[in-house]
Design an enzyme around this catalytic site. Structure first.
Site, PDB file in Angstrom:
ATOM      1  N   GLY A  22       3.144 -32.867  52.772  1.00  0.00           N
ATOM      2  CA  GLY A  22       3.165 -34.293  53.086  1.00  0.00           C
ATOM      3  C   GLY A  22       3.284 -35.120  51.811  1.00  0.00           C
ATOM      4  N   GLU A  44      26.166 -21.296  36.767  1.00  0.00           N
ATOM      5  CA  GLU A  44      26.711 -19.933  36.908  1.00  0.00           C
ATOM      6  C   GLU A  44      27.732 -19.878  38.055  1.00  0.00           C
ATOM      7  OE1 GLU A  44      25.047 -16.449  34.643  1.00  0.00           O
ATOM      8  OE2 GLU A  44      24.447 -18.485  34.659  1.00  0.00           O
ATOM      9  N   GLY A  84      36.150 -30.480  30.197  1.00  0.00           N
ATOM     10  CA  GLY A  84      37.304 -30.260  31.071  1.00  0.00           C
ATOM     11  C   GLY A  84      37.349 -28.864  31.672  1.00  0.00           C
TER      12      GLY A  84
END
Ligand SMILES: Cc1cc2nc3c(=O)[nH]c(=O)nc-3n(C[C@H](O)[C@H](O)[C@H](O)COP(=O)(O)OP(=O)(O)OC[C@H]3O[C@@H](n4cnc5c(N)ncnc54)[C@H](O)[C@@H]3O)c2cc1C
Length: 385
Positions: free
Chosen positions: A342, A366, A131
Site C-alpha cells: 500500500g 543488454e 547513434g
C-alpha cells in the site's frame, strides 16, 4: 531431465546468499540513497576473493570454472540484496568471457586474471553510442592504424563501471568502405590510457551504486596488438557475447523480483486491516500466487538457457526468452510488491520501491525486450520457412 542443482552449484548459491545477507543487504539502502563508492568497491573485492568475479571463466585464467548455471544462481542471490553489485558482476563476467573467446593468449593472460582476482575493480564493455543502441552496427567511434598504434576517436555512452574499470573492451570502425557492421573491430583499452576520458556520470532511476558513464576517445593511442580477434570481426564478437550476457541480466531480474515478493509476502502476514492480516484477503493471496509462479517459470527458463550454453549448444533464442520473461516477471513482481505494501510501499522507508526502480532497467539494457522478441521470432520463423 534433471532439474536439481549439483552439490557444487548449491554451494555457490549458498555462499552467494550468505554473502548477500551479511555484506550487501545491510548497506544496500544507504548505497541507493546516499552512495558510498568505497564500501561498494570493498564488497566487489571481497566477492573477487570468494571467486565470484570469474565464475564462468577457465581456471587457467584465474576463474572458478564453475559454469553458467552456477553463474546464474549466484547473480540471482547477489541481486536479491543489491542489484548494482549484481550488474557489476554480470558485466565483469561478460568482459572476461569475451576476452576468453576472442582474445589472444597474451591478452587473456594479461587481463582476465586481474578481473577475477579483484586487482581490477571491474572490466567495462564499451559498445553503446548515441547513434548505436539497439542497433550496434551504428557504431561511429573510429580506430585508425598509425604505424604500430591504433588511434581511437569518438565516444560511448552508458558504460557500466567506467570510472573504476581496469580494462575496456571497445568496439570501433576500422573500415568505412564496407556496409554498416562489416567494418567494426574489437579492442582492449587499459584504464588510464591517455586520451581515454571518463565522461559524465548518468543519474539513473535505480541501480544507483553501479556507475554508468560516458566515455570519450580523444586521439587515444593503443598498441597495434590491442586489436582483439580478427580485423573487422567485431560485430560478430559483440552479438555472440551479448547473448551470454542476457542470462546474467535475466538472473539479476529474477533476484530483484524474488526480493520484492518475499518482502511483500512477509509484510502481508504482519499488516492488519479490517481486524485481520491482509494475507487473509484473496486479492493479496492471488498476487502472491501469480508472482511466485511467474518467477518460478523465469527460473526454469534461465536454467534452460544456462544449461544449453554450458553444454556448448545453441542458446541465443533461449537466452532471449529467459531475459525477456524474467525481467518482465520481475517488474510485475515489484509492481505487485508495492501494491501489497500500500502507501508504505511507495516510501523509502521500505525496500520495495528500490526494488521496483532497480528492476526497471532490466527490460532495457543488454538489448531491449523488443529486440529480444525480434531475436526469438526470427529464430522461430527461420526454422519453419
Ligand atoms: C544503466 C545502464 C547500463 C548500461 N550498461 C552498458 C554497458 O556497460 N555497455 C554498453 O555498451 N551499453 C550499456 N548500456 C546501454 C544499453 O544496452 C542500451 O541502452 C540498450 O541497448 C538500448 O539502446 P538505446 O538506449 O539507445 O535505446 P534505442 O535503441 O534508442 O531504443 C528506443 C526504443 O526503440 C525500440 N526499438 C529500437 N529498435 C527497434 C526495433 N528494431 N524493433 C522494435 N523496437 C525497437 C527499443 O526497444 C526501445 O523501446 C547501458 C544502459 C543503461 C541505461
Amino acid at each position: 531431465m534433471f532439474l536439481e542443482l549439483t552439490g557444487e552449484q548449491r554451494l555457490i548459491q549458498d555462499t552467494a546468499r550468505e554473502f548477500a545477507k551479511a555484506e550487501l543487504d545491510p548497506i544496500a539502502a544507504t548505497l541507493d540513497q546516499e552512495g558510498d563508492p568505497p564500501a561498494f568497491l570493498a564488497n566487489l573485492r571481497k566477492l573477487a576473493e570468494l571467486g565470484f568475479m570469474g565464475l564462468n571463466v577457465k581456471d587457467e585464467y584465474g576463474g572458478a570454472e564453475a559454469g553458467v548455471v552456477a553463474f546464474s544462481v549466484a547473480i540471482t542471490e547477489i541481486a536479491r540484496a543489491c542489484a548494482s553489485t549484481a550488474v557489476t558482476l554480470s558485466v565483469n563476467n561478460m568482459v572476461c568471457e569475451v576476452i576468453q573467446a576472442a582474445g589472444s593468449e597474451a591478452q587473456k593472460k594479461a587481463y582476465i586474471p586481474k578481473i577475477c582476482s579483484g586487482e581490477f575493480s571491474a572490466g567495462a564493455f564499451g559498445l553503446t553510442e548515441t547513434g548505436a543502441g539497439s542497433d550496434p552496427s551504428g557504431v561511429a567511434t573510429q580506430a585508425v592504424l598509425d604505424g604500430d598504434q591504433w588511434v581511437l576517436n569518438g565516444s560511448k555512452i552508458f558504460i557500466t563501471s567506467a570510472p573504476y574499470a581496469g580494462v575496456f573492451v571497445v568496439w570501433a570502425v576500422t573500415d568505412r568502405s564496407v556496409p554498416k557492421g562489416k567494418g567494426i573491430s574489437c579492442f582492449l583499452v587499459e584504464g588510464g590510457t591517455p586520451g581515454l576520458v571518463i565522461g559524465k556520470e548518468e543519474h539513473k532511476t535505480g541501480q544507483h551504486a553501479s556507475a554508468t558513464n560516458e566515455l570519450l576517445f580523444e586521439d587515444c593511442r593503443i598498441p597495434k596488438d590491442a586489436l582483439m580477434g580478427k580485423l573487422n570481426d567485431g560485430f560478430r564478437i559483440a552479438v555472440g557475447e551479448l547473448a551470454g550476457g542476457r542470462i546474467g541480466i535475466g538472473s539479476l531480474g529474477l533476484g530483484v523480483g524474488l526480493a520484492a515478493i518475499d518482502y511483500a509476502t512477509q509484510y502481508s502476514t504482519e499488516r492488519t486491516q479490517f481486524g485481520q492480516k491482509i494475507s487473509n484477503f484473496q486479492a493479496i493471496q492471488w498476487m502472491i500466487a501469480d508472482t511466485y509462479t511467474e518467477l518460478e517459470a523465469a527460473r526454469l527458463l534461465l536454467m534452460n538457457a544456462a544449461f544449453k550454453k554450458e553444454q556448448g549448444k545453441p542458446f541465443a533464442k533461449e537466452a532471449s526468452m529467459a531475459k525477456m520473461y524474467a525481467t518482465e516477471a520481475a517488474n510485475r513482481a515489484c509492481y505487485k510488491a508495492v501494491q501489497i505494501l500500500g502507501g508504505y510501499g511507495y516510501t523509502v522507508d521500505f525496500p520495495v520501491e528500490r526494488y521496483a526502480r532497480d528492476a526497471r532497467i532490466t527490460t532495457i539494457y543488454e538489448g531491449t525486450n523488443e529486440i529480444q522478441r525480434t531475436i526469438i521470432s526470427r529464430e522461430i520463423l527461420r526454422s519453419i520457412v
